[in-house]
Design a protein around this motif. Structure first.
Motif, PDB file in Angstrom:
ATOM      1  N   ASN A 231      65.303 101.993  43.871  1.00 45.73           N
ATOM      2  CA  ASN A 231      65.368 103.287  44.911  1.00 45.73           C
ATOM      3  C   ASN A 231      65.766 102.893  46.435  1.00 45.73           C
ATOM      4  N   LEU A 232      66.147 101.589  46.322  1.00 44.87           N
ATOM      5  CA  LEU A 232      66.468 101.119  47.811  1.00 44.87           C
ATOM      6  C   LEU A 232      67.617 102.012  48.274  1.00 44.87           C
ATOM      7  N   PRO A 233      68.601 102.208  47.716  1.00 41.89           N
ATOM      8  CA  PRO A 233      69.866 102.734  48.416  1.00 41.89           C
ATOM      9  C   PRO A 233      69.504 104.252  49.156  1.00 41.89           C
ATOM     10  N   GLU A 234      68.239 104.780  48.482  1.00 41.52           N
ATOM     11  CA  GLU A 234      68.031 106.175  48.989  1.00 41.52           C
ATOM     12  C   GLU A 234      67.292 105.876  50.271  1.00 41.52           C
ATOM     13  N   LYS A 235      66.829 104.725  50.546  1.00 40.81           N
ATOM     14  CA  LYS A 235      66.000 104.669  51.798  1.00 40.81           C
ATOM     15  C   LYS A 235      66.940 104.285  52.345  1.00 40.81           C
ATOM     16  N   PHE A 236      68.067 104.172  52.386  1.00 39.97           N
ATOM     17  CA  PHE A 236      69.368 103.768  53.374  1.00 39.97           C
ATOM     18  C   PHE A 236      69.665 104.914  53.798  1.00 39.97           C
ATOM     19  N   SER A 237      69.872 105.077  54.877  1.00 40.18           N
ATOM     20  CA  SER A 237      70.831 106.301  55.381  1.00 40.18           C
ATOM     21  C   SER A 237      72.034 105.743  56.249  1.00 40.18           C
ATOM     22  N   MET A 238      72.999 106.608  56.097  1.00 34.76           N
ATOM     23  CA  MET A 238      74.361 106.337  56.884  1.00 34.76           C
ATOM     24  C   MET A 238      74.203 107.300  58.042  1.00 34.76           C
TER      25      MET A 238
END
Ligand code: ADP
Ligand code: MG
Lengths: 291, 220
Positions: free
Chosen positions: A51-58
């Motif tokens: 689920n890490l990418p979800e925690k990343f925002s652009m």
């Protein structure tokens, strides 16, 4: 009852050569146990990072003169992309307010600023499926090419590293699995071969009395299956013991162990995997004999 | 039942038998004799396909077996019972299991195995030795167990290699009587022996080997 007799012969032989059989069973157990631990570790790393990418925002910075009337169109075009889960607009005023509140106790940093230096921006949240660093990079690049957008920021280094680590893990896992499984097959192969040659005299008599290839071989296949399944069963027991006695107990004092997942369903397959590897080893050993 | 035509077999350049031609009819009882080393064992081994001929042809029950593939051998052997010169009893099984093995290999049912094995043991007068270990038996008793194992499956052909080699004259005579009983039921029997007493005045055909050659076949 010829099939039944094959089991009788196999069990006689398991008892007669019990030390060889026990030794190869232990080797298979060790191999499958190591394999299970590797699987357990990788499974948990995978689960923790899924689920890490979800925690990343652009963060998409807009140019100073960006016309507000184009905003909705840009937002919906970004939102339409596969990797994107949500897009939120943050005006430069909101951003400044946010900065102020963040710097509550060190307002002096902002003293001397005549005007708000922050641009308008869009916060783009990514879906879990946007794991591949490449797809995120591509998205950032495409968005940054849109007119009116000055810069796109995202955790590219982190995502790329995470992606590479996972890819490396996957390869390591595959290599270790192949090596250990080959080892187990080889152990069964050698065991059955040794047992076969130890019983050479007996097998010769069987043949002279009219025994078919199948009659002679079936007990060895059964024996290989039994050794493999027993090794797998022991591995299963050891994995459960390890988890329930060690990990669960450790979790009492170190709660981080509570977050570990235990894929018991997958471990239930251990005896079957062991049996399959045992049969393979036996079949290879017998296949290389002429009769 | 058994037909040899110009059969030769050699071991490492040493001829064991050569130019052997004979035929044995179904239900016949035949003796095979000759000095030791004359090729009796080799000839029997050729019949139960433990040796394959270097030249010539062999037919068993009308089937040419000289070119038979390895996978076809077990099926031929199931029609043949063999009394091996070296017994080939398995030390890790008791007498009952040694005899039962011949039936298990043929896929017989457990109940049938039991009655047949005890019948065979009765025929050789060793019913009371069913639970003994082969190694604990005398040479003569072992010999009779081997005969019981060879006949238990009711083979079409019974081959015996020196079946009285380890027996005193009285037991030898009872063994010969056993063979005659089996023969009376229609089984084709070939007995290799150098013991003249077995076939003297038997009225059976005697094939005489010398140095691997078949030198005579006459009724004694
Ligand atoms: N396995 C073998 N290897 C080499 N020579 C053998 C083998 N078996 C038999 N022979 C030879 O073949 C010849 C015939 O032997 P055999 O058939 O055992 O004779 P018999 O049974 O009449 O005593 C003998 O000269 C013997 O030495
Ligand atoms: Mg001999």
């Amino acid at each position: 009852m010829p099939a039944f007799y094959a089991f009788t012969l196999a069990s006689q032989s398991l008892r007669k050569d019990k030390w060889i059989n026990l030794l190869s069973m232990l080797t298979i157990f060790a191999g499958l146990f190591i394999l299970s631990i590797i699987f357990f570790i990788f499974y948990n790393i995978e689960a923790a990072t899924r689920n890490l990418p979800e925690k990343f925002s652009m963060v998409v910075y807009l140019e100073d003169n960006f016309p507000r009337e184009r905003l909705d169109q840009v937002i919906s075009s970004i939102r339409a992309r596969k990797a994107v889960s949500s897009v939120k607009f943050v005006s430069r005023e909101d951003a400044f307010k946010e900065l102020r509140s963040t710097l509550k106790n060190s307002q002096y940093v902002l003293e001397g600023l005549e005007e708000n230096p922050l641009p308008d921006s869009l916060i783009v949240k990514l879906k879990n499926t946007a794991m591949g660093a490449e797809s995120v990079r591509q998205l950032a690049e495409e968005v940054s090419r849109t007119s009116g957008i000055s810069e796109v920021d995202y955790g590219e280094k982190f995502l790329a590293t995470l992606h590479n680590v996972k890819a490396g893990m996957k390869i390591t896992g595959i290599i270790l699995t192949v090596v250990l499984c080959t080892g187990i097959v080889f152990v069964c192969y050698s065991t059955v071969k040794i047992l076969f040659f130890r019983r050479n005299e007996e097998i010769e008599t069987f043949k002279l009395l009219g025994a078919t290839k199948g009659f002679i071989r079936a007990p060895f296949i059964i024996e290989g299956a039994a050794i493999g399944a027993a090794g797998g069963l022991a591995g299963l027991a050891a994995v459960f013991l390890l988890y329930h006695v060690i990990v669960v107990r450790l979790a009492v004092s170190a709660p981080i162990f509570n977050t570990l997942l235990f894929p018991s369903g997958a471990f239930m397959l251990l005896p079957l995997i062991g049996m399959f590897l045992g049969i393979s080893g036996a079949a290879i050993a017998l296949g290389r004999l002429r009769y | 039942m058994i037909n040899f035509h110009g059969v030769a077999k050699e071991y490492e350049n040493q001829t064991a038998v050569r130019d052997i031609t004979f035929s044995i009819e179904k239900g016949e009882m035949v003796f095979l004799t000759g000095p030791s080393g004359s090729g009796k064992t080799t000839l029997l081994r050729l019949i139960y396909l433990a040796e394959r001929p270097d030249s010539g042809s062999i037919a068993i029950a009308g089937q040419d077996v000289s070119e038979l593939k390895e996978s076809g051998i077990p099926l031929v052997r199931r029609h043949i019972g063999v009394v091996f010169q070296d017994f080939r009893l398995l030390d890790n099984r008791n007498v009952f299991e040694n005899i039962a093995l011949a039936l298990r290999i043929r896929g017989a049912a457990e109940r049938e195995i039991k009655s047949r094995v005890f019948d065979a043991l009765k025929t050789v007068n060793l019913r009371h030795k069913a639970d003994s270990w082969p190694r604990k038996l005398s040479g003569g008793e072992q010999q009779r167990i081997v005969i019981a194992r060879a006949m238990v499956s009711d083979p079409t052909v019974l081959l015996a290699d020196e079946p009285t080699g380890n027996l005193d004259p009285d037991t030898a005579e009872s063994v010969v009587r056993t063979f005659k009983d089996i023969h009376a039921k229609g089984t084709t029997i070939v007995i290799a022996t150098h013991n003249r007493d077995l076939y003297r005045n038997s009225g059976k055909r005697v094939l005489r080997l010398e140095a691997g050659m078949l030198i005579s076949q006459e009724v004694c």
